[in-house]
Design a protein around this motif. Sequence first.
Motif, PDB file in Angstrom:
ATOM      1  N   TYR A  38      25.617  12.029  59.347  1.00  0.00           N
ATOM      2  CA  TYR A  38      25.095  11.398  58.827  1.00  0.00           C
ATOM      3  C   TYR A  38      23.627  10.854  60.254  1.00  0.00           C
ATOM      4  CZ  TYR A  38      26.845  13.130  54.195  1.00  0.00           C
ATOM      5  OH  TYR A  38      27.433  14.436  53.663  1.00  0.00           O
ATOM      6  N   ILE A  39      24.916  10.204  60.229  1.00  0.00           N
ATOM      7  CA  ILE A  39      24.189   9.284  61.703  1.00  0.00           C
ATOM      8  C   ILE A  39      23.441   9.948  61.775  1.00  0.00           C
ATOM      9  CG2 ILE A  39      24.489   7.835  63.859  1.00  0.00           C
ATOM     10  CD1 ILE A  39      25.033   6.406  61.687  1.00  0.00           C
ATOM     11  N   VAL A  40      23.696  11.540  63.185  1.00  0.00           N
ATOM     12  CA  VAL A  40      23.072  12.264  63.657  1.00  0.00           C
ATOM     13  C   VAL A  40      21.166  12.910  63.165  1.00  0.00           C
ATOM     14  CG1 VAL A  40      22.670  14.755  64.785  1.00  0.00           C
ATOM     15  CG2 VAL A  40      24.727  12.982  64.999  1.00  0.00           C
ATOM     16  N   CYS A  41      21.763  13.056  61.625  1.00  0.00           N
ATOM     17  CA  CYS A  41      20.935  13.421  61.030  1.00  0.00           C
ATOM     18  C   CYS A  41      19.071  12.644  60.457  1.00  0.00           C
ATOM     19  CB  CYS A  41      21.153  14.113  59.277  1.00  0.00           C
ATOM     20  SG  CYS A  41      20.078  14.624  59.002  1.00  0.00           S
ATOM     21  N   TYR A  42      19.752  11.439  60.860  1.00  0.00           N
ATOM     22  CA  TYR A  42      19.009  10.065  60.874  1.00  0.00           C
ATOM     23  C   TYR A  42      18.300   9.217  61.644  1.00  0.00           C
ATOM     24  CZ  TYR A  42      17.823   5.056  60.020  1.00  0.00           C
ATOM     25  OH  TYR A  42      17.033   4.116  59.734  1.00  0.00           O
ATOM     26  N   SER A  50      15.768  23.618  59.320  1.00  0.00           N
ATOM     27  CA  SER A  50      16.623  23.793  57.816  1.00  0.00           C
ATOM     28  C   SER A  50      18.198  25.054  57.898  1.00  0.00           C
ATOM     29  CB  SER A  50      15.659  25.594  57.683  1.00  0.00           C
ATOM     30  OG  SER A  50      14.780  24.841  56.938  1.00  0.00           O
ATOM     31  N   LEU A  51      18.431  24.710  59.659  1.00  0.00           N
ATOM     32  CA  LEU A  51      19.948  25.429  60.419  1.00  0.00           C
ATOM     33  C   LEU A  51      20.354  24.047  59.980  1.00  0.00           C
ATOM     34  CD1 LEU A  51      21.586  27.140  61.124  1.00  0.00           C
ATOM     35  CD2 LEU A  51      20.725  27.118  63.257  1.00  0.00           C
ATOM     36  N   PHE A  52      19.734  23.300  60.464  1.00  0.00           N
ATOM     37  CA  PHE A  52      20.206  22.052  60.701  1.00  0.00           C
ATOM     38  C   PHE A  52      20.676  20.720  59.463  1.00  0.00           C
ATOM     39  CE2 PHE A  52      20.133  17.267  61.488  1.00  0.00           C
ATOM     40  CZ  PHE A  52      21.265  17.304  62.039  1.00  0.00           C
ATOM     41  N   LEU A  53      19.821  20.776  59.292  1.00  0.00           N
ATOM     42  CA  LEU A  53      19.475  20.189  57.548  1.00  0.00           C
ATOM     43  C   LEU A  53      20.939  21.366  56.295  1.00  0.00           C
ATOM     44  CD1 LEU A  53      16.494  19.529  56.999  1.00  0.00           C
ATOM     45  CD2 LEU A  53      18.105  17.980  57.670  1.00  0.00           C
ATOM     46  N   LEU A  54      21.233  22.519  56.392  1.00  0.00           N
ATOM     47  CA  LEU A  54      22.055  22.712  56.629  1.00  0.00           C
ATOM     48  C   LEU A  54      24.489  23.083  56.610  1.00  0.00           C
ATOM     49  CD1 LEU A  54      22.680  25.409  53.958  1.00  0.00           C
ATOM     50  CD2 LEU A  54      22.511  27.277  55.383  1.00  0.00           C
ATOM     51  N   ALA A  98       9.907  18.501  69.290  1.00  0.00           N
ATOM     52  CA  ALA A  98      10.803  17.875  67.926  1.00  0.00           C
ATOM     53  C   ALA A  98      11.575  19.669  67.698  1.00  0.00           C
ATOM     54  CB  ALA A  98       9.934  19.020  67.165  1.00  0.00           C
ATOM     55  N   THR A  99      11.486  20.885  68.613  1.00  0.00           N
ATOM     56  CA  THR A  99      12.181  21.733  68.768  1.00  0.00           C
ATOM     57  C   THR A  99      13.649  21.069  69.873  1.00  0.00           C
ATOM     58  OG1 THR A  99      10.595  23.460  68.820  1.00  0.00           O
ATOM     59  CG2 THR A  99      12.697  24.304  69.881  1.00  0.00           C
ATOM     60  N   ARG A 100      13.312  21.048  70.863  1.00  0.00           N
ATOM     61  CA  ARG A 100      14.088  20.420  71.750  1.00  0.00           C
ATOM     62  C   ARG A 100      15.154  19.913  70.641  1.00  0.00           C
ATOM     63  NH1 ARG A 100      11.613  19.094  77.483  1.00  0.00           N
ATOM     64  NH2 ARG A 100      10.768  21.548  77.970  1.00  0.00           N
ATOM     65  N   ALA A 101      15.173  18.358  69.947  1.00  0.00           N
ATOM     66  CA  ALA A 101      15.358  17.484  69.386  1.00  0.00           C
ATOM     67  C   ALA A 101      16.253  18.347  68.442  1.00  0.00           C
ATOM     68  CB  ALA A 101      14.625  16.434  68.663  1.00  0.00           C
ATOM     69  N   THR A 102      15.604  18.981  67.623  1.00  0.00           N
ATOM     70  CA  THR A 102      16.252  19.844  66.917  1.00  0.00           C
ATOM     71  C   THR A 102      17.691  20.632  67.633  1.00  0.00           C
ATOM     72  OG1 THR A 102      14.463  20.288  65.095  1.00  0.00           O
ATOM     73  CG2 THR A 102      16.071  21.343  64.860  1.00  0.00           C
ATOM     74  N   ILE A 103      17.242  21.264  68.394  1.00  0.00           N
ATOM     75  CA  ILE A 103      18.712  21.589  69.542  1.00  0.00           C
ATOM     76  C   ILE A 103      19.700  20.668  69.485  1.00  0.00           C
ATOM     77  CG2 ILE A 103      19.293  22.845  71.200  1.00  0.00           C
ATOM     78  CD1 ILE A 103      16.283  24.510  70.577  1.00  0.00           C
ATOM     79  N   PHE A 104      19.181  19.277  70.090  1.00  0.00           N
ATOM     80  CA  PHE A 104      20.147  18.608  70.439  1.00  0.00           C
ATOM     81  C   PHE A 104      21.132  18.096  69.185  1.00  0.00           C
ATOM     82  CE2 PHE A 104      17.817  17.565  74.220  1.00  0.00           C
ATOM     83  CZ  PHE A 104      18.423  18.142  74.735  1.00  0.00           C
ATOM     84  N   ALA A 105      20.253  18.455  68.037  1.00  0.00           N
ATOM     85  CA  ALA A 105      21.094  18.314  66.743  1.00  0.00           C
ATOM     86  C   ALA A 105      21.962  18.157  66.705  1.00  0.00           C
ATOM     87  CB  ALA A 105      20.080  17.295  65.650  1.00  0.00           C
ATOM     88  N   ILE A 106      21.574  19.781  66.962  1.00  0.00           N
ATOM     89  CA  ILE A 106      22.654  21.034  66.167  1.00  0.00           C
ATOM     90  C   ILE A 106      23.958  20.876  66.540  1.00  0.00           C
ATOM     91  CG2 ILE A 106      22.709  23.476  65.892  1.00  0.00           C
ATOM     92  CD1 ILE A 106      19.889  23.600  65.329  1.00  0.00           C
ATOM     93  N   LEU A 107      23.506  21.104  68.060  1.00  0.00           N
ATOM     94  CA  LEU A 107      24.401  20.705  69.745  1.00  0.00           C
ATOM     95  C   LEU A 107      25.302  19.333  68.700  1.00  0.00           C
ATOM     96  CD1 LEU A 107      22.684  21.685  72.674  1.00  0.00           C
ATOM     97  CD2 LEU A 107      24.371  22.786  70.892  1.00  0.00           C
ATOM     98  N   ALA A 108      25.135  18.012  68.665  1.00  0.00           N
ATOM     99  CA  ALA A 108      25.952  17.675  68.490  1.00  0.00           C
ATOM    100  C   ALA A 108      26.255  17.455  67.087  1.00  0.00           C
ATOM    101  CB  ALA A 108      24.422  16.119  68.090  1.00  0.00           C
ATOM    102  N   VAL A 157      28.229  19.489  66.796  1.00  0.00           N
ATOM    103  CA  VAL A 157      29.735  20.849  67.071  1.00  0.00           C
ATOM    104  C   VAL A 157      30.615  19.376  67.570  1.00  0.00           C
ATOM    105  CG1 VAL A 157      30.583  22.495  68.341  1.00  0.00           C
ATOM    106  CG2 VAL A 157      28.134  22.434  67.619  1.00  0.00           C
ATOM    107  N   SER A 158      30.586  18.575  67.867  1.00  0.00           N
ATOM    108  CA  SER A 158      31.413  17.491  68.485  1.00  0.00           C
ATOM    109  C   SER A 158      31.829  16.431  66.939  1.00  0.00           C
ATOM    110  CB  SER A 158      30.701  16.689  69.555  1.00  0.00           C
ATOM    111  OG  SER A 158      31.680  15.256  69.799  1.00  0.00           O
ATOM    112  N   GLU A 159      32.490  15.908  66.996  1.00  0.00           N
ATOM    113  CA  GLU A 159      33.807  15.665  66.090  1.00  0.00           C
ATOM    114  C   GLU A 159      32.974  13.546  66.445  1.00  0.00           C
ATOM    115  OE1 GLU A 159      34.710  15.627  62.673  1.00  0.00           O
ATOM    116  OE2 GLU A 159      34.742  18.044  63.291  1.00  0.00           O
TER     117      GLU A 159
END
Length: 169
Positions: free
Chosen positions: A35-39, A22-26, A104-114, A116-118
Amino acid sequence: MLLDRSAPHVFHRWIGTAALVSLFLLRVLLSQGWYIVCYAHAIYLLNLLLAFLQPKFDPSLEADLAADNIEEGGDPELRDQEPVDDEFRPFIRRLPEWDFWLSATRATIFAILATVSEAFDVPVYWPILLMYFCTLFAITMRRQIRHMIKYKYVPFDFGRKQRYGTGKR
């Protein structure tokens, strides 16, 4: 270790992962980017879900191997032998729940970290990605449900023991 202590708390672990997702989607919705990271994250979670729903020993592969054995000049007696339907075969997942949760948790943390980078904020037309993912999800789950119906397995036990008999004595 913290992971070892969290193992028996299945519900709480999944609530934590849902909060991270939810934090990532927010983050993606408010920033209107990544959107690519989300996909990629959604495709990875779909892949994990499919592995979680599939049995470790796929009955369709076993049937194909038996047919190949007969075609290659194997023992013809194997063709006449059918597995007993009443035989107890426990459902063993290809991907156990713990590994599913951890991945799933690790992937979500990596997605949140991604996010941060433009460098990962690639401009794309997101409705196409959303439509493609929804189509992919529908086709994949329809195929998985057909497989479950064909080979008569249910990957969920809902925490209840199976009872035999009427229960009245």
